[in-house]
Design a protein around this motif. Structure first.
Motif, PDB file in Angstrom:
ATOM      1  N   PRO A 135       2.947  10.553  -7.174  1.00 21.94           N
ATOM      2  CA  PRO A 135       2.561  11.633  -5.605  1.00 21.94           C
ATOM      3  C   PRO A 135       1.784  12.704  -5.985  1.00 21.94           C
ATOM      4  O   PRO A 135       1.548  13.131  -7.543  1.00 21.94           O
ATOM      5  CB  PRO A 135       4.038  11.990  -5.051  1.00 21.94           C
ATOM      6  CG  PRO A 135       4.839  11.609  -6.414  1.00 21.94           C
ATOM      7  CD  PRO A 135       4.403  10.502  -7.424  1.00 21.94           C
ATOM      8  N   THR A 170       0.794  -0.902  -0.155  1.00 21.83           N
ATOM      9  CA  THR A 170       0.070   0.551  -0.103  1.00 21.83           C
ATOM     10  C   THR A 170       1.199   0.725  -0.110  1.00 21.83           C
ATOM     11  O   THR A 170       1.574   1.770   0.664  1.00 21.83           O
ATOM     12  CB  THR A 170      -1.473   0.025   1.548  1.00 21.83           C
ATOM     13  OG1 THR A 170      -1.749  -1.306   1.338  1.00 21.83           O
ATOM     14  CG2 THR A 170      -1.700   1.261   1.223  1.00 21.83           C
ATOM     15  N   ILE A 171       0.724   2.360  -0.919  1.00 20.51           N
ATOM     16  CA  ILE A 171       1.610   3.330  -0.942  1.00 20.51           C
ATOM     17  C   ILE A 171       1.054   4.482  -1.034  1.00 20.51           C
ATOM     18  O   ILE A 171      -0.694   4.639  -1.586  1.00 20.51           O
ATOM     19  CB  ILE A 171       2.326   3.440  -3.114  1.00 20.51           C
ATOM     20  CG1 ILE A 171       3.312   1.921  -2.840  1.00 20.51           C
ATOM     21  CG2 ILE A 171       3.111   4.481  -2.560  1.00 20.51           C
ATOM     22  CD1 ILE A 171       3.636   1.719  -3.962  1.00 20.51           C
ATOM     23  N   SER A 172       0.550   5.363  -0.094  1.00 22.05           N
ATOM     24  CA  SER A 172       0.199   6.774  -0.206  1.00 22.05           C
ATOM     25  C   SER A 172       1.360   8.078   0.162  1.00 22.05           C
ATOM     26  O   SER A 172       2.567   7.539   0.457  1.00 22.05           O
ATOM     27  CB  SER A 172      -1.047   6.349   1.416  1.00 22.05           C
ATOM     28  OG  SER A 172      -0.007   6.532   2.313  1.00 22.05           O
ATOM     29  N   ASN A 173       0.975   8.941  -0.221  1.00 19.35           N
ATOM     30  CA  ASN A 173       1.568  10.132   0.139  1.00 19.35           C
ATOM     31  C   ASN A 173       1.153  10.510   1.851  1.00 19.35           C
ATOM     32  O   ASN A 173       0.162  10.323   2.399  1.00 19.35           O
ATOM     33  CB  ASN A 173       1.022  11.326  -0.363  1.00 19.35           C
ATOM     34  CG  ASN A 173       1.166  11.167  -2.038  1.00 19.35           C
ATOM     35  OD1 ASN A 173       2.483  10.659  -2.519  1.00 19.35           O
ATOM     36  ND2 ASN A 173       0.506  12.349  -2.939  1.00 19.35           N
ATOM     37  N   ASN A 174       2.767  10.589   2.142  1.00 17.09           N
ATOM     38  CA  ASN A 174       2.444  11.755   3.676  1.00 17.09           C
ATOM     39  C   ASN A 174       3.478  12.941   3.606  1.00 17.09           C
ATOM     40  O   ASN A 174       3.695  13.872   4.464  1.00 17.09           O
ATOM     41  CB  ASN A 174       3.831  10.555   4.315  1.00 17.09           C
ATOM     42  CG  ASN A 174       3.821  10.951   5.544  1.00 17.09           C
ATOM     43  OD1 ASN A 174       2.841  11.647   6.166  1.00 17.09           O
ATOM     44  ND2 ASN A 174       5.250  11.045   6.272  1.00 17.09           N
ATOM     45  N   TYR A 180       3.170   4.676 -10.207  1.00 21.31           N
ATOM     46  CA  TYR A 180       2.559   5.481  -8.512  1.00 21.31           C
ATOM     47  C   TYR A 180       2.641   7.002  -8.879  1.00 21.31           C
ATOM     48  O   TYR A 180       3.963   7.313  -9.184  1.00 21.31           O
ATOM     49  CB  TYR A 180       2.643   5.034  -7.185  1.00 21.31           C
ATOM     50  CG  TYR A 180       2.287   5.535  -6.385  1.00 21.31           C
ATOM     51  CD1 TYR A 180       1.051   6.188  -5.701  1.00 21.31           C
ATOM     52  CD2 TYR A 180       3.552   6.777  -5.658  1.00 21.31           C
ATOM     53  CE1 TYR A 180       0.808   6.254  -4.706  1.00 21.31           C
ATOM     54  CE2 TYR A 180       2.309   7.971  -4.888  1.00 21.31           C
ATOM     55  CZ  TYR A 180       0.699   7.530  -4.301  1.00 21.31           C
ATOM     56  OH  TYR A 180       0.734   8.585  -3.458  1.00 21.31           O
ATOM     57  N   LEU A 227       6.957   9.483   0.902  1.00 26.06           N
ATOM     58  CA  LEU A 227       5.741   8.385   0.825  1.00 26.06           C
ATOM     59  C   LEU A 227       6.164   6.900   2.066  1.00 26.06           C
ATOM     60  O   LEU A 227       6.755   7.112   2.561  1.00 26.06           O
ATOM     61  CB  LEU A 227       6.263   7.239  -0.674  1.00 26.06           C
ATOM     62  CG  LEU A 227       6.085   7.872  -1.560  1.00 26.06           C
ATOM     63  CD1 LEU A 227       6.869   7.009  -3.297  1.00 26.06           C
ATOM     64  CD2 LEU A 227       4.414   8.737  -2.277  1.00 26.06           C
ATOM     65  N   ASN A 228       4.521   6.973   2.441  1.00 28.95           N
ATOM     66  CA  ASN A 228       4.831   5.587   3.320  1.00 28.95           C
ATOM     67  C   ASN A 228       4.147   4.624   2.759  1.00 28.95           C
ATOM     68  O   ASN A 228       3.471   3.892   1.480  1.00 28.95           O
ATOM     69  CB  ASN A 228       3.468   5.858   3.984  1.00 28.95           C
ATOM     70  CG  ASN A 228       3.478   6.901   5.229  1.00 28.95           C
ATOM     71  OD1 ASN A 228       4.897   7.663   5.287  1.00 28.95           O
ATOM     72  ND2 ASN A 228       2.341   7.512   5.713  1.00 28.95           N
ATOM     73  N   HIS A 248       8.855   3.456   4.429  1.00 32.71           N
ATOM     74  CA  HIS A 248       8.515   5.025   4.572  1.00 32.71           C
ATOM     75  C   HIS A 248       9.758   5.764   4.066  1.00 32.71           C
ATOM     76  O   HIS A 248      11.266   5.575   4.289  1.00 32.71           O
ATOM     77  CB  HIS A 248       7.928   5.436   5.430  1.00 32.71           C
ATOM     78  CG  HIS A 248       6.564   5.110   6.457  1.00 32.71           C
ATOM     79  ND1 HIS A 248       6.234   4.265   5.300  1.00 32.71           N
ATOM     80  CD2 HIS A 248       6.098   4.643   7.811  1.00 32.71           C
ATOM     81  CE1 HIS A 248       5.189   3.955   6.495  1.00 32.71           C
ATOM     82  NE2 HIS A 248       5.074   4.079   7.666  1.00 32.71           N
ATOM     83  N   THR A 286       4.515  16.265   0.030  1.00 34.69           N
ATOM     84  CA  THR A 286       5.490  16.501  -1.130  1.00 34.69           C
ATOM     85  C   THR A 286       5.900  17.352  -0.291  1.00 34.69           C
ATOM     86  O   THR A 286       7.131  17.627  -2.437  1.00 34.69           O
ATOM     87  CB  THR A 286       4.272  16.562  -1.866  1.00 34.69           C
ATOM     88  OG1 THR A 286       2.833  17.901  -2.010  1.00 34.69           O
ATOM     89  CG2 THR A 286       3.010  15.399  -2.385  1.00 34.69           C
TER      90      THR A 286
END
Length: 809
Positions: A809, A693-697, A807, A705-706, A751, A699
């Motif tokens: 971001p 699972t890739i998500s922004n923490n 992905y 990225l997390n 991360h 920019t």
């Protein structure tokens, strides 16, 4: 009455002859005529008897006749003629001559009669018929019978033999009672029965003839095997050859060669294994553990329609000379000025139980190296290194040497990194010319802040306990690479000490390659230096790490994929910068062994099997590769046991992807370490079932990225990494990795951190730029807590799998 002569001999007639009292004879043509002899019968008259006397003969043998005779009146004698007919039997008889007259008493006389056989001879064969194979011989005996007065030589001849069939006599002119007849049949003589007349002739006697029937048959298809030499002497851990010759009789098909009876550890191979020719080379590889002595190996050849043929090869195994190999765990120490540290030295012995004396060379001034014990008959010693306060920080290769009576010296390099006192820390990361020097380096103790570290000649010291994260940025041409690593303090220290080898520098090595034929390709590797050659001639290896290195040369025939035909393996080379390894002669290398890999759990996927040699001094040589396939059985080429020393490994890998997939992702793989190659089964793990699972923490000022992933079973519970490659911008890639020592049983959280103000945002990912990502998970005994490099031990197995995606971001 009297008879003259008192004995008479009559010859049984064979030739026309006229016999008289004096036995004179005249020979003529052969006819059925009688032979005669005369007797004179005389009487004495008395008492006034003057009458006629009738003379008769009694007791004549069969076949002998006499004409009647009368002594006329007044006469006193007459002649009797006895005739031996053709049927008269030779031999002795006593006949009675009787005289009778009127008025007088009959009188008799006896005569010894001998019927004599005429001179002659006859021949007969002990066997009148024989069967002889094309290309073969046969024998029989000519028996000679002489009759009468004939004692001369009998000359033997033959007529009627077809071309290619010869008749010989021993002797040709026989004075005895027999002669040996030999029939020699050429390979082209027609099969079937052949009538041959055998004739005997002699002086003054008629010829004698018999018929010999020779039946010529086609030979039975057959093969036979021969070895030169039939006995080979091979030292433990070495190999030897014998030339096999195949003799063929009426058979041109393929002969398949096999062996039996070899003990465990001894391998027998053939080149070629199946042949329509008459030769093959037998190669015997003797493992180090094969008992010394004589071993009987049966070599067998078989073909369709012929009986199996066998020959015995005697392999005399001699004991290998004593030797030792030294190894260190760890093989690198980082010691602060004024401090000391230990490493464990292991001595691997082969046919040597004596004392090993330990010494060292290469330590700088004020660095002391001590051994406990310094001389040992065991397999271990503790090495203590003490660094004086005045020793300059840097990387120093120290050579540990082991010597014993009657063995060659063994060496191993201990890499000593001296750090400045007061720098503090339980972790040292050492960079060098091999890796480059980071643009920036920082660490985070678990739960603490990020702290930049200023290096000293590529050495970075800091404290992490019990776990933490490190990050550094390297220049990559016009772009940069960011690397982030999560681990325990032990993982971090191991990673930091494995970046450089030897003294940390690199060198250039020269040489000349010989015997690379057209349509062959050769690779030569030493550490991180390597080259590929398509023809013989000079070569140069650049970027070879300092210190001891092994050279691996592999020559391959170019086919759909290269096929290995020769391996050159040279150990423990420490050649100076711009020095030479001399000539690498691939004809002097050893041919590979043939092995078979069985792939389990391949399912409907396609898989590739590959194999490389990983040497004890960290050189790699690829020896087998192939195209993707769906079969479970894969033949491959392996290094002979004799080439593989302690610390050398066959690195065998199977990589599977969905059938028809051309991107390489997703994949699943199994890797195994074995010193000696064998036929083995390799079981593939499952594909990764879920992506990370890739998500922004955040920019700004760079993308953080997390990345999280739930651990998927025991096959993937040791090591994880994700690499992001931007489609554009100043960053080449960002890699985040971690090990079980940091994440435990999960979940994994790779991360991209928020660094302190010393981090240049241009080194980070930027928003709006598409990222190609590759996620990899690994586990199994070969990984353990091995950080990036799997741990090699006999039979160690590692699993890995990866998937890819994009992905933005």
């Amino acid at each position: 009455m009297s008879v003259s002569p008192s004995t008479l001999s009559l010859d049984v007639p064979t030739f026309l002859a006229v016999e008289s009292d004096d036995s004179a004879a005249v020979a003529g043509d052969l006819i059925a005529a009688a032979v005669s002899g005369n007797l004179t019968v005389s009487i004495t008259r008395s008492g006034g008897f003057e009458g006629a006397v009738t003379v008769t003969v009694e007791n004549l043998p069969a076949g002998v006749t006499v004409a009647p005779a009368t002594i006329a009146s007044g006469a006193t004698s007459t002649t009797l003629t006895l005739t031996a007919g053709a049927t008269a039997a030779a031999g002795n008889a006593t006949i009675t001559i009787r005289g009778t007259g009127t008025g007088v008493t009959a009188r008799t006389a006896t005569v010894a009669l001998t019927v004599v056989a005429p001179p002659g001879m006859s021949i007969a064969l002990s066997a009148n018929a024989m069967s002889v194979v094309q290309g073969g011989t046969g024998n029989t005996t000519v028996n000679i019978t002489r009759t009468g007065s004939f004692t001369g030589a009998v000359n033997l001849t033959a007529t009627g033999a077809p071309a290619g069939l010869t008749i010989g006599f021993n002797p040709q002119s026989a004075t005895g009672a027999s002669s040996q007849l030999t029939v020699t049949v050429g390979g082209s003589v027609a099969t079937g029965a052949h009538q041959i007349s055998i004739q005997g002739s002699g002086t003054g006697v008629p010829n004698s003839t018999v018929t010999l029937t020779v039946t010529v048959t086609a030979p039975t298809p057959a093969i036979s095997l021969g070895l030169n030499p039939s006995t080979v002497s091979i030292q433990q851990g070495q190999s030897g050859n014998s030339a096999l010759t195949i003799t063929r009789t009426s058979f041109t098909g393929a002969v398949t060669l096999t062996s039996s009876g070899a003990p465990n550890g001894m391998a027998v191979s053939f080149n070629p294994t199946s042949t329509t020719g008459t030769t093959s080379t037998v190669t015997v590889d003797v493992g180090a553990g094969v008992a010394a002595g004589n071993h009987q190996v049966t070599i067998s050849g078989s073909g369709t329609g012929v009986a199996q043929a066998s020959v015995v090869l005697t392999v005399t195994v001699t004991a290998a000379p004593g030797s030792i190999v030294l190894s260190l765990a760890p093989n690198a120490l980082s010691i602060q000025q004024g401090q000391n540290s230990n490493t464990a030295l292991t001595i691997t012995r082969t046919n040597f139980a004596g004392t090993v004396n330990l010494t060292f060379t290469g330590a700088p001034a004020n660095v002391a190296v001590a051994f406990n014990p310094a001389g040992t008959t065991t397999n271990a010693s503790t090495v203590t290194v003490t660094v004086g306060a005045a020793v300059a920080p840097g990387i120093y290769p120290i050579t540990i040497r082991g010597n014993g009576a009657g063995i060659s010296e063994a060496t191993v390099v201990l890499t000593l990194t001296v750090t400045a006192s007061g720098g503090g820390g339980n972790i040292t990361f050492t960079f060098c010319a091999q890796t480059g020097i980071p643009l920036w380096f920082a660490f985070q103790n678990f739960g603490g802040p990020w702290t930049a570290v200023a290096g000293n000649a590529g050495v970075y010291n800091f404290t992490v306990n019990p776990r933490g994260v490190v990050a550094w940025v390297m220049q990559d041409g016009a772009k940069t690479n960011l690397e982030v690593f999560y681990g325990s303090s032990i993982d971090l220290q191991t990673r930091g000490q494995n970046l450089c080898t030897g003294a940390g520098g690199t060198k250039t090595i020269n040489g000349t390659a010989a015997n690379i034929p057209v349509m062959d390709i050769a690779t030569i590797n030493m550490g991180t230096g390597g080259t590929t050659l398509f023809a013989p001639g000079p070569f140069q290896l650049t970027n070879v790490q300092d210190g001891l290195r092994d050279l691996i040369g592999v020559r391959q025939t170019i086919a759909a994929l290269p096929v290995t035909n020769s391996i050159v393996f040279q150990h423990d080379l420490n050649i100076a910068n711009n020095g030479s390894v001399g000539t690498i002669d691939f004809d002097a290398g050893l041919p590979p062994d043939n092995r078979t890999a069985t792939i389990a759990n391949i399912g409907a996927d396609q898989a590739m099997f590959s194999a490389s040699i990983l040497s004890k001094n960290r050189s790699v040589g690829a020896i087998h590769s192939e195209l993707p396939g769906t079969t479970t059985s894969r033949p491959w080429k392996a290094a002979k046991d004799a080439l593989m020393l302690a610390g050398d490994w066959h690195l065998q890998s199977v990589v599977a992807t969905p059938t028809g997939n051309m991107t390489g992702f997703p994949y699943r793989s199994v890797t195994q370490f074995n010193r000696f190659a064998a036929d083995r089964t390799y079981t593939l793990p499952a594909f990764l079932s879920t992506p990370p699972t890739i998500s922004n923490n955040g920019t700004a000022p760079y993308v953080r990225l997390n990345v999280t992933w739930a651990i998927q079973g025991a096959d993937y519970n040791d090591f994880w990494s994700i690499t992001f490659s931007p489609a554009s911008g100043s960053v080449s890639r960002v890699t985040v990795s971690g090990v079980e020592g940091y994440f435990g049983s999960g979940p994994v959280a790779l991360h991209i951190p928020t660094f302190d103000g010393s981090f240049n945002p241009a080194w980070g990912l930027q928003p709006g730029i598409q990222l190609d990502w590759i996620f990899m998970a690994a586990g199994g005994p070969a990984w353990g807590s091995a950080v990036f490099n799997p741990t090699a031990f006999e039979g160690a197995v590692g699993y890995s799998a990866a998937m890819a995606g994009t992905y933005t971001p």
